[in-house]
Design an enzyme around this catalytic site. Sequence first.
Site, PDB file in Angstrom:
ATOM      1  N   GLU A  17      20.578  18.252   2.775  1.00 41.84           N
ATOM      2  CA  GLU A  17      21.233  19.128   1.808  1.00 41.84           C
ATOM      3  C   GLU A  17      21.744  18.345   0.591  1.00 41.84           C
ATOM      4  OE1 GLU A  17      21.622  19.074   5.043  1.00 41.84           O
ATOM      5  OE2 GLU A  17      22.157  21.025   5.872  1.00 41.84           O
ATOM      6  N   LEU A  18      22.295  17.153   0.867  1.00 42.87           N
ATOM      7  CA  LEU A  18      22.874  16.381  -0.234  1.00 42.87           C
ATOM      8  C   LEU A  18      21.788  15.948  -1.216  1.00 42.87           C
ATOM      9  CD1 LEU A  18      25.389  15.140  -1.473  1.00 42.87           C
ATOM     10  CD2 LEU A  18      25.050  13.119  -0.042  1.00 42.87           C
ATOM     11  N   SER A 434      -4.022   0.180  -3.629  1.00 42.41           N
ATOM     12  CA  SER A 434      -3.977   1.600  -3.968  1.00 42.41           C
ATOM     13  C   SER A 434      -4.262   1.803  -5.452  1.00 42.41           C
ATOM     14  CB  SER A 434      -2.623   2.193  -3.592  1.00 42.41           C
ATOM     15  OG  SER A 434      -1.590   1.507  -4.236  1.00 42.41           O
ATOM     16  N   CYS A 517      15.313   9.356   0.912  1.00 40.00           N
ATOM     17  CA  CYS A 517      15.328   9.157   2.355  1.00 40.00           C
ATOM     18  C   CYS A 517      13.960   8.680   2.813  1.00 40.00           C
ATOM     19  CB  CYS A 517      15.623  10.474   3.072  1.00 40.00           C
ATOM     20  SG  CYS A 517      17.206  11.175   2.625  1.00 40.00           S
ATOM     21  N   ASP A 600      -1.777  -6.442   4.613  1.00 41.45           N
ATOM     22  CA  ASP A 600      -0.536  -6.422   3.818  1.00 41.45           C
ATOM     23  C   ASP A 600       0.681  -6.724   4.674  1.00 41.45           C
ATOM     24  OD1 ASP A 600      -1.699  -5.674   1.379  1.00 41.45           O
ATOM     25  OD2 ASP A 600      -1.711  -3.558   1.939  1.00 41.45           O
ATOM     26  N   CYS A 644       5.340  -8.352  -1.312  1.00 39.23           N
ATOM     27  CA  CYS A 644       6.129  -8.125  -2.520  1.00 39.23           C
ATOM     28  C   CYS A 644       7.604  -8.312  -2.180  1.00 39.23           C
ATOM     29  CB  CYS A 644       5.850  -6.770  -3.129  1.00 39.23           C
ATOM     30  SG  CYS A 644       5.436  -5.477  -1.983  1.00 39.23           S
ATOM     31  N   HIS A 695       5.742  -1.591 -11.495  1.00 39.03           N
ATOM     32  CA  HIS A 695       6.853  -0.637 -11.421  1.00 39.03           C
ATOM     33  C   HIS A 695       7.212  -0.099 -12.788  1.00 39.03           C
ATOM     34  CE1 HIS A 695       7.187  -3.236  -7.861  1.00 39.03           C
ATOM     35  NE2 HIS A 695       7.462  -2.113  -7.258  1.00 39.03           N
ATOM     36  N   CYS A 727       1.480  -5.408  -7.370  1.00 39.25           N
ATOM     37  CA  CYS A 727       1.514  -4.565  -6.175  1.00 39.25           C
ATOM     38  C   CYS A 727       0.508  -3.431  -6.375  1.00 39.25           C
ATOM     39  CB  CYS A 727       2.931  -4.037  -5.964  1.00 39.25           C
ATOM     40  SG  CYS A 727       3.207  -3.308  -4.331  1.00 39.25           S
TER      41      CYS A 727
HETATM   42  N1  GLN Z   1      -2.112  -2.127  -0.224  1.00 42.45           N
HETATM   43  C1  GLN Z   1      -0.873  -1.465  -0.527  1.00 42.45           C
HETATM   44  C2  GLN Z   1      -1.000  -0.756  -1.871  1.00 42.45           C
HETATM   45  O1  GLN Z   1      -1.714  -1.226  -2.702  1.00 42.45           O
HETATM   46  C3  GLN Z   1       0.273  -2.444  -0.580  1.00 42.45           C
HETATM   47  C4  GLN Z   1       1.577  -1.754  -0.811  1.00 42.45           C
HETATM   48  C5  GLN Z   1       2.789  -2.665  -0.785  1.00 42.45           C
HETATM   49  O2  GLN Z   1       2.710  -3.835  -0.979  1.00 42.45           O
HETATM   50  N2  GLN Z   1       3.954  -2.112  -0.570  1.00 42.45           N
HETATM   51  O3  GLN Z   1      -0.369   0.254  -2.109  1.00 42.45           O
HETATM   52 ZN    ZN Z   2       3.350  -4.875  -2.835  1.00 43.72          ZN
END
Ligand code: GLN
Ligand code: ZN
Length: 762
Positions: A17-18, A434, A517, A600, A644, A695, A727
């Site tokens: 809920e929060l 990914s 979450c 990974d 990472c 990011h 990443c």
């Molecule tokens: N192989 C994953 C990706 O490329 C690695 C994700 C991660 O390092 N958290 O999304």
């Molecule tokens: Zn990563």
Amino acid sequence: MARAHTLGFPRIGAHRELKFALESFWSGATDEATLQETGRALRTRHWALQAQAGMDYVTVGDFAWYDQVLNTLALLGATPTRFRFDCKQLSLADYSALARGSNAHFAMEMTKWFDTNYHYLVPEWTPDLAFDGGIDWLFDEIVEAQAQTHRVKVVLLGPLSLLYLGKIKSGLAHKLDLLPRVLAGYQRVLKRLQAAGVEWVQIDEPILALELDEAWRDAFAPTYAELAPVAPSLLLTTYFDEVSTHAALLRDLPVAGVHLDLVRGAGQLDAFLADWPQDRVLSIGVIDGRNIWRANLDAALETLAPLHARFGDLLWIGPSCSLLHVPVDLAHETKLDDELKSWLSFATQKLDELALLKRALNGEIDAIQPQLAAARAALETRRNSPRIHNGFVQKRLAEVTDAHTRRAASFDTRIGRQQAKWKLPAFPTTTIGSFPQTAEIRRARAAYKRGEIGHLDYLERMRTEVRLVVQQQEALGLDVLVHGEPERNDMVEYFGEQLWGYAFTANGWVQSYGSRCVKPPFIYGDVYRPEAMTVGWSQYAQSLTEKPMKGMLTGPVTMLQWSFVRDDQPRATTALQIALALRDEVMDLEKAGIGMIQIDEPAFREGLPLKPRDWPQYLDWAVRAFKLSAAGVADETQIHTHMCYSEFNDILPWIAAMDADVITIETSRSDMELLDAFGRFAYPNDIGPGVYDIHSPRVPQVADMMRLLTKARGVIPDARLWVNPDCGLKTRNWAETREALANMVLAAHLLRQQAVLDQQVA
Ligand code: GLN
Ligand code: ZN
């Protein structure tokens, strides 16, 4: 009469809920009054749960709109001064700006709360902080709880842990230089709490579980000598590990009680019992606040009974730590079968377990026999269940020898064979796995889960995505390709769903930070892989290209770290079982013609114990698990790993011991500083330091990446250096991704020319 209490209760709500109220408030869809109403309703419900279960106090102060550390700062008047907020007038919008940033200010930094997956906002220590008072929210909540006729115990983060967990931003030689001002701030708060009729204050000092240096240790006695005289009764709580080296220190502190975590620090009790003062409360954390298993009440009673005989009223019973780290209520689990459910206990159930223990000690043991018997029976079925024990897995694990964890040839030999096979250019380019998880992919997955599209239909949509990803990578000129991971919702869940021994909750949410979450799976039994998990995808992707296609797996340590793990065998054993399952997958990939396989391990460092003296033991089995998963392949097969959330400096020997042929790591945010350590250590194998931060939505420029790569060449030999992002790209969109990777490939080309020139000059 023994008493029962909890160190804290999850605030997010059984139905999150929060989260929804906060996100709606932030988006402007609802007003502050609506949000306040949700907060009040949650607090009311959580206190009622505690009171009804039979806790002697309800815990006030564990509620926060975003984070309890930020709340403490706002209460003391010590939010970062760069925001220029007046803490006494702090609005919810200001509070949100501190946590989430605003146009004018970047957000406070966030980091992991000890070894949990909860992230707190990092205090910013500057010499201009006043600690001269702030928001009244805590006092309002106390009035609220008292009006509901609860007996109140207030929880506060202790001054030394607060100071320790912050970061010096400017102008201070040592964090403890702020201590006098911090103490004045705490004294003010504690006096007010006393005036408000609060009987007990639980003051959390979790840093006692770390290996503290002398300056911090020595600060405890004078700190509490100043606080205790003006405070309600203080219960000083420690948790997350044993604190027996501080037994004498804690014995001599002028506090009214101490809490010990007997789940993580089972053996520490004796150190405290020897000459514990007669009048001091001992709060014993016997119910696991970090895991979801039903407790062994008989065993707990065995520990507690002699303590009760000795301490009587002064014995308190609690969870090992705050229940913030477990899901709220098992009653809302609709997907789990009854047997699995009977083995579990979430926060609400843990309150009941505490109450049962208390009643058993306080002479009501006959009245609660039925509950105790039910608990015993559940434990018994769990112990004997055929779902838990898999003779095949156990036998295989028993037969694992060192030879299984060693590649046949040394890195030098392997890399020679791999180069002969692949003929990659210097500074090969690749990505982490990914590619953008587009709205289309997520829609297809949701439709598939709802049963609106069939299995083959779903597979075909994902294959379409794989084709696109491969074709884009070829067009960009990348050297080592990936399939893009469109079929994965989450890197642990995807594998967990295909392994025996793993289970998933429908609603087992745990707060990670702010409104976010996570829903960790749980491992209840021996892990077994019934069939290949990724081979079809990798094989299909490889069929589309002449370039090498990396197979993509989540490593054993990360599979463990991001799950609730069974408590009936060592974590190391579970990790090795997962490693065996992954080893089979690795071998199947190799057999299917996949010649490069990435395993990974982003959570590798996260698993480190709180005390460095315990690191080697963890690192030994963690490295062994990784190697067991990887080492079965031929010399020509190239094993990659990725990590990472870096900071590897202190564990480099172990990272090298993993013996991956190639490691890709996050480095761009620290401007390659992390790489220096690899250079100094002379890391022996291939390495791909991330050349841009995925990011950030900002598209990295060729010059930026050239600069970072030139820096990298200063510490890593040319022959060992790869070029890749930090990443995975799943959170980015395609336009950004294409532009960024095109620039990255160009940077690699320029680097190759540069290297040729350098050679000619030399
Ligand atoms: N192989 C994953 C990706 O490329 C690695 C994700 C991660 O390092 N958290 O999304
Ligand atoms: Zn990563």
